[in-house]
Design a protein around this motif. Structure first.
Motif, PDB file in Angstrom:
ATOM      1  N   ALA A  21     -44.020  38.952  20.240  1.00 37.11           N
ATOM      2  CA  ALA A  21     -42.975  39.648  20.996  1.00 37.11           C
ATOM      3  C   ALA A  21     -43.166  41.165  20.957  1.00 37.11           C
ATOM      4  N   GLU A  22     -43.541  41.696  19.803  1.00 34.94           N
ATOM      5  CA  GLU A  22     -43.751  43.143  19.689  1.00 34.94           C
ATOM      6  C   GLU A  22     -44.855  43.615  20.624  1.00 34.94           C
ATOM      7  N   LEU A  23     -45.892  42.796  20.760  1.00 30.65           N
ATOM      8  CA  LEU A  23     -46.994  43.148  21.649  1.00 30.65           C
ATOM      9  C   LEU A  23     -46.588  43.029  23.114  1.00 30.65           C
ATOM     10  N   VAL A  24     -45.981  41.909  23.451  1.00 31.86           N
ATOM     11  CA  VAL A  24     -45.647  41.624  24.845  1.00 31.86           C
ATOM     12  C   VAL A  24     -44.628  42.622  25.396  1.00 31.86           C
ATOM     13  N   THR A  48     -55.244  33.700  13.270  1.00 35.88           N
ATOM     14  CA  THR A  48     -54.907  34.869  12.466  1.00 35.88           C
ATOM     15  C   THR A  48     -53.648  35.532  13.018  1.00 35.88           C
ATOM     16  N   ILE A  49     -52.684  35.746  12.135  1.00 39.14           N
ATOM     17  CA  ILE A  49     -51.457  36.446  12.504  1.00 39.14           C
ATOM     18  C   ILE A  49     -51.692  37.952  12.479  1.00 39.14           C
ATOM     19  N   SER A  50     -52.574  38.377  11.606  1.00 38.52           N
ATOM     20  CA  SER A  50     -52.996  39.778  11.553  1.00 38.52           C
ATOM     21  C   SER A  50     -54.491  39.801  11.225  1.00 38.52           C
ATOM     22  N   PRO A  51     -55.349  40.222  12.152  1.00 40.88           N
ATOM     23  CA  PRO A  51     -55.039  40.760  13.467  1.00 40.88           C
ATOM     24  C   PRO A  51     -54.751  39.662  14.489  1.00 40.88           C
ATOM     25  N   LEU A  52     -53.981  40.016  15.513  1.00 42.57           N
ATOM     26  CA  LEU A  52     -53.708  39.117  16.626  1.00 42.57           C
ATOM     27  C   LEU A  52     -54.794  39.246  17.692  1.00 42.57           C
ATOM     28  N   ASP A  53     -54.929  38.217  18.511  1.00 39.27           N
ATOM     29  CA  ASP A  53     -55.790  38.305  19.686  1.00 39.27           C
ATOM     30  C   ASP A  53     -54.943  38.878  20.826  1.00 39.27           C
ATOM     31  N   LYS A  54     -54.913  40.186  20.912  1.00 40.50           N
ATOM     32  CA  LYS A  54     -54.062  40.853  21.896  1.00 40.50           C
ATOM     33  C   LYS A  54     -54.479  40.516  23.324  1.00 40.50           C
ATOM     34  N   ASP A  55     -55.774  40.435  23.573  1.00 36.32           N
ATOM     35  CA  ASP A  55     -56.250  40.164  24.931  1.00 36.32           C
ATOM     36  C   ASP A  55     -55.785  38.792  25.414  1.00 36.32           C
ATOM     37  N   ALA A  56     -55.887  37.780  24.541  1.00 36.09           N
ATOM     38  CA  ALA A  56     -55.487  36.425  24.938  1.00 36.09           C
ATOM     39  C   ALA A  56     -53.988  36.344  25.185  1.00 36.09           C
ATOM     40  N   ILE A  57     -53.214  37.052  24.371  1.00 36.14           N
ATOM     41  CA  ILE A  57     -51.755  37.033  24.527  1.00 36.14           C
ATOM     42  C   ILE A  57     -51.338  37.737  25.815  1.00 36.14           C
ATOM     43  N   LEU A  58     -51.905  38.905  26.066  1.00 33.20           N
ATOM     44  CA  LEU A  58     -51.527  39.654  27.266  1.00 33.20           C
ATOM     45  C   LEU A  58     -52.011  38.949  28.536  1.00 33.20           C
ATOM     46  N   ALA A  59     -53.150  38.270  28.442  1.00 35.04           N
ATOM     47  CA  ALA A  59     -53.607  37.479  29.586  1.00 35.04           C
ATOM     48  C   ALA A  59     -52.638  36.339  29.862  1.00 35.04           C
ATOM     49  N   ALA A  60     -52.159  35.694  28.811  1.00 35.32           N
ATOM     50  CA  ALA A  60     -51.184  34.616  28.982  1.00 35.32           C
ATOM     51  C   ALA A  60     -49.891  35.140  29.603  1.00 35.32           C
ATOM     52  N   ALA A  61     -49.474  36.324  29.164  1.00 35.78           N
ATOM     53  CA  ALA A  61     -48.249  36.911  29.710  1.00 35.78           C
ATOM     54  C   ALA A  61     -48.401  37.246  31.179  1.00 35.78           C
ATOM     55  N   ALA A  62     -49.599  37.657  31.570  1.00 39.55           N
ATOM     56  CA  ALA A  62     -49.834  38.040  32.956  1.00 39.55           C
ATOM     57  C   ALA A  62     -50.051  36.827  33.864  1.00 39.55           C
ATOM     58  N   VAL A  75     -44.878  28.927  18.383  1.00 38.64           N
ATOM     59  CA  VAL A  75     -44.567  27.766  17.548  1.00 38.64           C
ATOM     60  C   VAL A  75     -45.170  27.985  16.169  1.00 38.64           C
ATOM     61  N   GLU A  76     -44.339  27.892  15.125  1.00 36.49           N
ATOM     62  CA  GLU A  76     -44.823  28.113  13.760  1.00 36.49           C
ATOM     63  C   GLU A  76     -43.970  27.358  12.763  1.00 36.49           C
ATOM     64  N   GLU A  77     -44.573  27.025  11.627  1.00 36.18           N
ATOM     65  CA  GLU A  77     -43.845  26.387  10.523  1.00 36.18           C
ATOM     66  C   GLU A  77     -43.400  27.493   9.565  1.00 36.18           C
ATOM     67  N   ALA A  78     -42.589  28.381  10.091  1.00 36.90           N
ATOM     68  CA  ALA A  78     -42.144  29.556   9.350  1.00 36.90           C
ATOM     69  C   ALA A  78     -40.989  30.166  10.117  1.00 36.90           C
ATOM     70  N   LEU A  79     -40.374  31.204   9.543  1.00 35.17           N
ATOM     71  CA  LEU A  79     -39.370  31.947  10.277  1.00 35.17           C
ATOM     72  C   LEU A  79     -39.992  32.512  11.548  1.00 35.17           C
ATOM     73  N   THR A  80     -39.243  32.554  12.627  1.00 31.58           N
ATOM     74  CA  THR A  80     -39.802  32.962  13.915  1.00 31.58           C
ATOM     75  C   THR A  80     -40.145  34.448  13.983  1.00 31.58           C
ATOM     76  N   SER A  81     -39.844  35.191  12.936  1.00 32.55           N
ATOM     77  CA  SER A  81     -40.241  36.601  12.869  1.00 32.55           C
ATOM     78  C   SER A  81     -41.686  36.767  12.441  1.00 32.55           C
ATOM     79  N   GLY A  82     -42.389  35.650  12.162  1.00 33.56           N
ATOM     80  CA  GLY A  82     -43.805  35.707  11.821  1.00 33.56           C
ATOM     81  C   GLY A  82     -44.658  35.817  13.065  1.00 33.56           C
ATOM     82  N   LEU A  83     -45.227  34.706  13.517  1.00 34.31           N
ATOM     83  CA  LEU A  83     -46.009  34.704  14.746  1.00 34.31           C
ATOM     84  C   LEU A  83     -45.159  35.159  15.930  1.00 34.31           C
ATOM     85  N   GLY A  84     -43.950  34.612  16.048  1.00 40.19           N
ATOM     86  CA  GLY A  84     -43.099  34.953  17.186  1.00 40.19           C
ATOM     87  C   GLY A  84     -42.808  36.432  17.271  1.00 40.19           C
ATOM     88  N   GLY A  85     -42.450  37.030  16.144  1.00 39.53           N
ATOM     89  CA  GLY A  85     -42.164  38.454  16.131  1.00 39.53           C
ATOM     90  C   GLY A  85     -43.382  39.286  16.490  1.00 39.53           C
TER      91      GLY A  85
END
Length: 314
Positions: free
Chosen positions: A265-268, A230-244, A252-262
């Motif tokens: 990035a906004e969260l991180v 799911t792009i919305s809502p995101l799994d914030k805990d998993a992303i922040l754990a990965a960042a830490a 990685v997405e089959e779309a413009l990078t402002s989708g999942l990537g954006g």
């Protein structure tokens, strides 16, 4: 030959329509609304079993979403199905107002998204949809990675009291989720553990991220692979754990990078700044076969591994 190329590939539209027929058999409120796309939506089996419960509005996507909202308001559970490029670009106001703002229980099904209509060119590529849709409040945006996740997402959407968008692939994908997997919105799936770098992928390209992790392993790099259904809502805990816990993140997405990537990035950047790279489509995609197009934009095992290597210095 990549690991993905050796596996059996599936058209997720088959899983989608099989599940919709099952739901229709169990619940008479289930209806389908299409824009002259019964064939490309693979809704033939649903139409054969429930001819009175399929509404074909013709090539009129704005009307299609409005009709779906009206059916939802009348107590039905409409699945509004069309090629993602036309559903999102032509009916964005209706998705925003009639579905999301009105909080109707309706399911928007974006068929053949990304660059699946490769040979038909830029007018048929649906590469903006994730960036557009994640900006709309109240709308759950689901991007299944394989047939089982597609089935579970469709079942979940049928009982969720609110608007949902599901991106259903026609591009062949392998099974990637483990046995016993259960879909949950806002929950990432850890498909591979890793400590050096994290690859966060969604939809059709999750398998390519797994191939990239194998390639990185051969170079001595340990890559964590998170599937983000799911792009919305995101799994914030998993992303922040990965960042830490790792040195950086590649989306990685089959779309413009402002989708999942954006979204990542906004969260991180607010909570756990970390080096990032974005693998996806940049600019208008040209005409070409879908596999060639993915490789053209570096959405391949090699391209993803190169992006990860920039972060870890390997």
């Amino acid at each position: 030959m990549t690991a993905t190329a050796e596996k059996k590939l599936h058209d997720c539209r088959d899983a989608w329509v099989e599940t919709l027929v099952e739901l229709g058999q169990a619940d008479p409120r289930i209806v389908a609304v299409v824009n002259d796309s019964v064939g490309s939506s693979k809704l033939g089996p649903f139409q054969s079993e429930f001819p009175e419960r399929l509404i074909n509005v013709g090539i009129a996507e704005q009307d299609m979403v409005g009709v779906g909202a009206g059916l939802a308001n009348g107590g039905k559970i409409p699945f509004v199905s069309a090629a993602s490029c036309f559903l999102t670009a032509r009916a964005m106001e209706q998705i925003k107002v009639d579905a999301a703002y009105s909080e109707h229980h309706m399911v928007l099904v974006g068929q053949s998204p990304g660059m699946a209509y490769g040979e038909l060119g830029p007018t048929h590529h649906s590469i903006e949809d994730l960036a557009w849709l994640r900006a709309i409040p109240n709308l759950t945006v689901v991007v299944p990675s394989d047939p089982e996740e597609t089935r579970q997402a469709v079942r979940w959407a049928a009982q969720h009291d609110g608007p949902v968008f599901i991106r259903v692939s026609r591009m062949g994908v392998p099974d990637v989720n483990p046995a016993g997997y259960e879909f949950a919105p806002g929950k990432a799936v850890t498909l591979r553990e890793g400590s050096d770098v994290t690859l966060i992928a969604t939809g059709t390209v999750v398998s390519r991220a797994l191939d990239a992790a194998e390639l990185l392993a051969s170079r001595g790099v340990s890559a964590r692979v998170l599937s983000m259904p799911t792009i919305s809502p995101l799994d914030k805990d998993a992303i922040l754990a990965a960042a830490a816990e790792t040195k950086g993140i590649v989306t990685v997405e089959e779309a413009l990078t402002s989708g999942l990537g954006g979204a990542v990035a906004e969260l991180v950047v607010q909570h756990q700044p970390v080096p990032m790279r974005f693998v996806g489509v940049t600019g208008f995609a040209p005409t070409g076969e879908v596999g060639w197009l993915l490789d053209h934009f570096g959405i391949s095992a090699t391209g993803i591994a190169e992006a990860a290597s920039e972060i870890v210095g390997a």
